[in-house]
Design a protein around this motif. Structure first.
Motif, PDB file in Angstrom:
ATOM      1  N   GLN A 127      -1.347   4.996  -9.293  1.00 17.41           N
ATOM      2  CA  GLN A 127      -2.040   3.712  -9.439  1.00 17.41           C
ATOM      3  C   GLN A 127      -1.891   3.184 -10.857  1.00 17.41           C
ATOM      4  O   GLN A 127      -1.671   1.984 -11.077  1.00 17.41           O
ATOM      5  CB  GLN A 127      -3.519   3.874  -9.094  1.00 17.41           C
ATOM      6  CG  GLN A 127      -4.278   2.552  -9.014  1.00 17.41           C
ATOM      7  CD  GLN A 127      -3.880   1.707  -7.813  1.00 17.41           C
ATOM      8  OE1 GLN A 127      -4.216   2.019  -6.691  1.00 17.41           O
ATOM      9  NE2 GLN A 127      -3.149   0.626  -8.063  1.00 17.41           N
TER      10      GLN A 127
ATOM     11  N   THR B 147       0.846  -1.189   0.000  1.00 18.40           N
ATOM     12  CA  THR B 147       0.000   0.000   0.000  1.00 18.40           C
ATOM     13  C   THR B 147       0.880   1.237   0.000  1.00 18.40           C
ATOM     14  O   THR B 147       1.861   1.300   0.735  1.00 18.40           O
ATOM     15  CB  THR B 147      -0.918   0.032   1.238  1.00 18.40           C
ATOM     16  OG1 THR B 147      -1.745  -1.125   1.235  1.00 18.40           O
ATOM     17  CG2 THR B 147      -1.796   1.273   1.234  1.00 18.40           C
TER      18      THR B 147
ATOM     19  N   ARG C  93      -2.373  12.714  -6.605  1.00 17.74           N
ATOM     20  CA  ARG C  93      -1.457  11.859  -7.358  1.00 17.74           C
ATOM     21  C   ARG C  93      -1.907  10.397  -7.393  1.00 17.74           C
ATOM     22  O   ARG C  93      -1.263   9.559  -8.029  1.00 17.74           O
ATOM     23  CB  ARG C  93      -0.045  11.916  -6.752  1.00 17.74           C
ATOM     24  CG  ARG C  93       0.649  13.258  -6.821  1.00 17.74           C
ATOM     25  CD  ARG C  93       2.134  13.098  -6.625  1.00 17.74           C
ATOM     26  NE  ARG C  93       2.752  12.381  -7.725  1.00 17.74           N
ATOM     27  CZ  ARG C  93       3.956  11.795  -7.661  1.00 17.74           C
ATOM     28  NH1 ARG C  93       4.640  11.843  -6.523  1.00 17.74           N
ATOM     29  NH2 ARG C  93       4.461  11.160  -8.695  1.00 17.74           N
ATOM     30  N   GLU C  94      -3.020  10.105  -6.740  1.00 20.99           N
ATOM     31  CA  GLU C  94      -3.431   8.710  -6.597  1.00 20.99           C
ATOM     32  C   GLU C  94      -3.616   8.018  -7.949  1.00 20.99           C
ATOM     33  O   GLU C  94      -3.088   6.921  -8.175  1.00 20.99           O
ATOM     34  CB  GLU C  94      -4.742   8.608  -5.799  1.00 20.99           C
ATOM     35  CG  GLU C  94      -4.682   9.197  -4.408  1.00 20.99           C
ATOM     36  CD  GLU C  94      -5.177  10.618  -4.351  1.00 20.99           C
ATOM     37  OE1 GLU C  94      -5.729  11.000  -3.305  1.00 20.99           O
ATOM     38  OE2 GLU C  94      -5.025  11.348  -5.362  1.00 20.99           O
TER      39      GLU C  94
ATOM     40  N   SER D 259      -1.946  -0.933  -3.736  1.00 25.01           N
ATOM     41  CA  SER D 259      -3.068  -0.044  -3.488  1.00 25.01           C
ATOM     42  C   SER D 259      -2.495   1.342  -3.227  1.00 25.01           C
ATOM     43  O   SER D 259      -1.496   1.479  -2.526  1.00 25.01           O
ATOM     44  CB  SER D 259      -3.876  -0.500  -2.269  1.00 25.01           C
ATOM     45  OG  SER D 259      -4.361  -1.811  -2.443  1.00 25.01           O
ATOM     46  N   VAL D 260      -3.133   2.371  -3.760  1.00 25.66           N
ATOM     47  CA  VAL D 260      -2.633   3.734  -3.626  1.00 25.66           C
ATOM     48  C   VAL D 260      -3.720   4.607  -3.017  1.00 25.66           C
ATOM     49  O   VAL D 260      -4.864   4.591  -3.463  1.00 25.66           O
ATOM     50  CB  VAL D 260      -2.200   4.313  -4.987  1.00 25.66           C
ATOM     51  CG1 VAL D 260      -1.655   5.730  -4.813  1.00 25.66           C
ATOM     52  CG2 VAL D 260      -1.161   3.411  -5.653  1.00 25.66           C
ATOM     53  N   THR D 261      -3.361   5.378  -1.995  1.00 19.68           N
ATOM     54  CA  THR D 261      -4.322   6.251  -1.318  1.00 19.68           C
ATOM     55  C   THR D 261      -3.612   7.477  -0.781  1.00 19.68           C
ATOM     56  O   THR D 261      -2.381   7.475  -0.609  1.00 19.68           O
ATOM     57  CB  THR D 261      -5.020   5.507  -0.166  1.00 19.68           C
ATOM     58  OG1 THR D 261      -5.952   6.399   0.473  1.00 19.68           O
ATOM     59  CG2 THR D 261      -4.011   5.037   0.876  1.00 19.68           C
ATOM     60  N   SER D 262      -4.365   8.538  -0.511  1.00 13.69           N
ATOM     61  CA  SER D 262      -3.814   9.722   0.139  1.00 13.69           C
ATOM     62  C   SER D 262      -4.324   9.849   1.567  1.00 13.69           C
ATOM     63  O   SER D 262      -4.118  10.870   2.213  1.00 13.69           O
ATOM     64  CB  SER D 262      -4.180  10.987  -0.656  1.00 13.69           C
ATOM     65  OG  SER D 262      -5.594  11.130  -0.738  1.00 13.69           O
TER      66      SER D 262
END
Length: 269
Positions: free
Chosen positions: A45, A33, A40-41, A53-56
């Motif tokens: 991604q 993650t 930028r997600e 998995s990409v999150t802010s």
């Protein structure tokens, strides 16, 4: 054995190299993650596909209960997220060690770790001999002196430009002499080694630091000497600069990867 769920804060040079290194291990992470800056997600991604998995949102990351969180995003990221990560019970590996030169920040991380039982891990980074320095500390340290030498371009965009013309240098120039605390605070992207030595040894205020711009080199040289009641030794490491960021030694990311891998290794050296 898998490395489990690894979360990484940031997607700069160190983070991108770390992703590749961990993926190549036999015990690669079950899940990865990334915590990145808002906006930028989608871009990141798309670059990684289903690899991560990409999150802010830090809350989203912590809700997934990662086994370890690796900070690779700079001093501000340590200040913004470090205590919350540790308070959640997840171990935190800190790449931006110089952030701990801020006494209140370091105390906050320590308090959060003690309350949850998590650990804040400081990898050796671009330096070696931390085991010998830590052992010497128990015997009584007398002095620890560090010299960091990099090509002039590696000091671009730092306060070094205020005291010397980096582009015009023809001989090595010592542009900073002071404590590890001062070095880490004034040169946050270049002086993490000084901070690491200070944490392992005499502390931020008693560890002496010299920073040098040398037009005759293309590499990052870290040299330090130790005097203690048990032993005296000196060490010099010549690190290749990161291909993505010349301010960082290429070996740094391998040290961080080692810290991640060692968490699941039966016999740890």
């Amino acid at each position: 054995m898998s490395l489990g769920h690894v979360a990484i804060i940031g997607f700069g040079a160190i983070a991108r190299d770390l992703i590749d290194i961990l993926a190549a291990q036999e015990c690669a992470p079950d899940h990865l993650t990334l915590l990145v800056r808002p906006g930028r997600e989608a871009e990141i991604q798309a670059a990684l596909g289903t690899e991560a998995s990409v999150t802010s949102s830090l809350d989203t990351v912590l809700a997934m209960r990662p086994d370890v969180v690796v900070e690779c995003a700079g001093h501000r990221a340590v200040a913004a997220f470090g205590a919350a990560v540790l308070a959640s019970g997840a171990d935190l590996i800190v790449a931006s060690v110089g952030a701990l030169a801020e006494a209140d920040l370091a105390a906050g991380l320590e308090t959060a770790a003690q309350s949850s039982g998590a650990q804040c891990v400081v990898p050796a980074g671009a330096i070696g001999g931390i085991d010998a320095l830590g052992a010497a500390r128990l015997s009584g340290l007398i002095s620890v002196d560090y010299i960091g030498t990099k090509p002039p371009g590696a000091w671009a965009g730092t306060p070094a430009e205020d005291v010397t013309d980096l582009a015009a240098l023809t001989t090595p120039c010592t542009f900073f002499e002071g404590s590890a605390r001062e070095a880490a605070q004034r040169y946050p992207k270049n002086a993490n080694v000084a901070a690491t030595l200070a944490l392992a040894g005499l502390g931020m205020d008693r560890t002496r630091v010299r920073l040098v711009a040398d037009p005759g080199t293309t590499e990052n040289t870290h040299a330090f000497s130790v005097t203690s009641q048990a032993l005296e030794f000196s060490m010099q490491l010549v690190g290749k600069p990161s291909l993505r960021n010349p301010k960082t030694s290429r070996s740094t990311v391998y040290s961080i990867a080692r810290a991640v891998v060692n968490r699941r290794t039966a016999i740890v050296i």
